[in-house]
Design a protein around this motif. Structure first.
Motif, mmCIF file in Angstrom:
data_model
loop_
_atom_site.group_PDB
_atom_site.id
_atom_site.type_symbol
_atom_site.label_atom_id
_atom_site.label_comp_id
_atom_site.label_asym_id
_atom_site.label_seq_id
_atom_site.Cartn_x
_atom_site.Cartn_y
_atom_site.Cartn_z
ATOM 1 N N ALA A 277 0.847 -1.199 0.000
ATOM 2 C CA ALA A 277 0.000 0.000 0.000
ATOM 3 C C ALA A 277 0.875 1.240 0.000
ATOM 4 N N LEU A 278 0.526 2.198 -0.847
ATOM 5 C CA LEU A 278 1.172 3.507 -0.852
ATOM 6 C C LEU A 278 0.209 4.498 -0.202
ATOM 7 N N ASN A 279 0.524 4.882 1.012
ATOM 8 C CA ASN A 279 -0.373 5.723 1.803
ATOM 9 C C ASN A 279 0.130 7.151 1.865
ATOM 10 N N ARG A 280 -0.826 8.087 1.934
ATOM 11 C CA ARG A 280 -0.506 9.506 2.006
ATOM 12 C C ARG A 280 -1.204 10.150 3.199
ATOM 13 N N PRO A 281 -0.612 11.177 3.797
ATOM 14 C CA PRO A 281 -1.310 11.916 4.853
ATOM 15 C C PRO A 281 -2.591 12.568 4.359
ATOM 16 N N GLU A 282 -2.682 12.851 3.027
ATOM 17 C CA GLU A 282 -3.896 13.470 2.500
ATOM 18 C C GLU A 282 -5.122 12.604 2.726
ATOM 19 N N MET A 283 -4.917 11.274 2.817
ATOM 20 C CA MET A 283 -6.047 10.384 3.080
ATOM 21 C C MET A 283 -6.667 10.700 4.433
ATOM 22 N N LEU A 284 -5.805 10.929 5.428
ATOM 23 C CA LEU A 284 -6.301 11.308 6.755
ATOM 24 C C LEU A 284 -6.931 12.693 6.716
#
Length: 419
Positions: A277-284
Motif C-alpha cells: 500500500a502507498l499511503n498519504r497523509p492526505e487520506m487522513l
C-alpha cells in the motif's frame, strides 16, 4: 449629493428611533444575539476541533508517501482479508528504493517503533515511552524539532551506535536537575547517550504519538533489540517513507515511480495486484475534512433555527414601529420625502438591530475563547466574524424589507390622519 444627504438622514432617523425605544431595542436584538451566538459558536468549535485534530496528526508528515502492508482506508466494510497475507516492507526494499528512485524525492527513510518501554537513570525512571529506530534521512521525511543538541551523523547511523534523541518529557523526568545532553540512560538492557532533545509539544486533543515521550535511535541499533517482522504477525513491522518534491503537484510522478519500482522489487507480474500500500497523509486529511464538514452543516442547521426566531422578532418589531410612526411618515412625505428615504429609514433600523445583536453574539463567543482551555483551545477566526456580521445584515434586510416597503408606499394624507 442630495441622495447622499437623504441617506445620511435615513441613518439618523433610524438611530434616533432605536434610542427612543431602548428597552424594546434590547429585547429585539436578544433573539439575533442568541442566533448569531449559536451559529458562530458551532463554527468556532468545529474549526477549533478540526485544527487540533490536524495538529494531532502532524506526526505523519507532509508531502510524504508511505510504503505499508495495510492501506489507510476509512470504510465500514473494510476487506481486511485481502491484505492479511501481504508482506511488510523490508530493509532490502528500502535499500533498493534508495538505489532505484530518481530525482522525484528529497529523501527516503525506514523506521519502526515500539511503545510501553521503560527508561531508567539511577533512581529516576519513566514508563510508557516510545522507542523508534530511524534511518539517516528520517529528519527529512518527518519533522524532528531539536531544541538542544543535534541530529544523528551518518557514521552513527551506519555503525548503529548507542546514541539517542529524546523527547522533552523524557528529558525532564530522567534528568530533572540539569541538561540531558551527554547523559546516559538505560532501556532494554542497552545504554544510550543523549545527543539531542526535541521541542516540547504539550497535550494533544487525540491520543496520537507525541515527541514528548518519543526516543529516536539509529535503525541498526533498534534491530539489535527487536526482531523485525516479515508478515506483520510477529516482531516489529517497519515502514518506509519517501518525501516528495514541492514541484511535483499531488506527488503523482513520485507515486507512479514508487509503484513501478516496488512491483519490480517484489517480482509482480502485470496481471498481479499490488501486494503493498502507498499511503498519504492526505487520506487522513480528506477523512477529517469530510467529517467536520458534516458536523459543521448539522450545527449550522441547528443554529439557523435560533437565527430564524430572531429574524421573526425583528420583523415583528419593525411592523410595530411602522404602525407607531405612521403619522410621522405622512408628515415627512407631505414635506417632500421620497419613498426611498422612508424605505431606507426603516430598512437601516432593521439592519442596525441585527448588527448590534450579531456583534453582541460574536463578542460572547470571543469571551468564551479567552477562557483557559487545556483539552481544546478555542479560537475565533476572521472568517467566522465576517460570516456572523454578513448573516446579521442579511437577516436585517429580510426582516425589515416588507415593513419598510409598506411604510414607503403609505399615502401621505391617510398617514397624517392616522392616530
Amino acid at each position: 449629493m442630495k441622495e447622499l444627504r437623504l441617506t445620511l438622514e435615513s441613518f439618523r432617523f433610524a438611530w434616533q428611533a432605536l434610542k427612543s425605544n431602548l428597552l424594546r431595542t434590547v429585547l429585539s436584538l436578544l433573539g439575533v444575539t442568541v442566533g448569531i451566538f449559536a451559529i458562530i459558536a458551532v463554527f468556532t468549535v468545529v474549526d477549533s476541533l478540526e485544527t487540533n485534530v490536524r495538529q494531532s496528526m502532524n506526526f505523519v508528515g507532509d508531502k510524504v508517501i508511505y510504503v505499508n502492508k495495510w492501506p489507510w482506508v476509512f470504510e465500514n466494510n473494510f476487506a481486511w482479508w485481502k491484505y492479511f497475507n501481504r508482506p511488510v516492507p523490508t530493509v532490502r526494499e528500502f535499500r533498493e528504493l534508495q538505489r532505484r528512485l530518481g530525482p522525484n524525492n528529497k529523501g527516503i527513510a525506514i523506521f519502526a517503533n515500539t511503545s510501553g518501554n521503560l527508561f531508567r537513570v539511577g533512581s529516576n525512571s519513566m514508563e510508557g515511552c516510545n522507542l523508534q529506530g530511524v534511518s539517516m534521512d528520517y529528519n527529512i521525511v518527518s519533522d524532528v524539532p531539536i531544541v538542544e543538541g543535534r541530529y544523528f551523523t551518518p557514521q552513527e547511523v551506519e555503525s548503529a551506535r548507542n546514541v539517542a534523541i529524546i523527547g522533552a518529557e523524557i528529558a525532564e523526568t530522567l534528568f530533572p536537575n540539569g541538561s540531558a545532553l551527554g547523559q546516559e540512560f538505560k532501556t532494554r538492557g542497552q545504554k544510550f547517550v543523549v545527543i539531542g532533545v526535541m521541542q516540547k509539544e504539550g497535550k494533544k486533543l487525540l491520543d496520537t504519538p507525541s515527541n514528548d515521550t518519543n526516543c529516536l535511535v539509529p535503525f541498526g541499533m533498534f534491530t539489535k533489540m527487536f526482531a523485525l517482522s516479515s508478515n506483520g504477525m510477529g516482531g516489529v513491522a517497519p515502514s518506509i517513507g519517501v518525501k516528495g518534491r514541492d514541484d511535483d503537484p499531488g506527488l503523482l510522478d513520485l507515486e507512479y515511480e514508487m509503484k513501478g519500482v516496488m512491483r519490480n522489487i517484489r517480482g509482480l507480474k502485470p496481471q498481479d495486484e499490488d501486494n503493498f500500500a502507498l499511503n498519504r497523509p492526505e487520506m487522513l486529511a480528506n477523512a477529517i475534512t469530510q467529517l467536520f464538514s458534516v458536523i459543521g452543516i448539522a450545527g449550522a442547521v441547528i443554529g439557523s433555527f435560533a437565527m430564524l426566531v430572531g429574524g421573526f422578532g425583528i420583523a415583528n418589531i419593525m411592523f410595530v414601529s411602522v404602525k407607531e410612526r405612521t403619522n410621522i411618515i405622512g408628515i415627512q412625505k407631505s414635506l417632500g420625502a421620497k419613498n426611498y428615504f422612508i424605505l431606507f429609514q426603516f430598512l437601516f433600523e432593521a439592519v442596525f438591530l441585527c448588527l448590534l445583536g450579531g456583534g453582541a453574539g460574536i463578542l460572547l463567543v470571543f469571551l468564551i475563547t479567552l477562557l483557559p482551555q487545556d483539552g481544546l483551545p478555542l479560537f475565533l477566526t476572521a472568517g467566522n466574524i465576517s460570516l456572523g456580521l454578513t448573516v446579521s445584515v442579511v437577516i436585517g434586510v429580510l426582516a425589515g424589507i416588507i415593513p419598510a416597503v409598506l411604510a414607503s408606499n403609505l399615502d401621505p394624507v391617510i398617514a397624517i390622519r392616522a392616530q
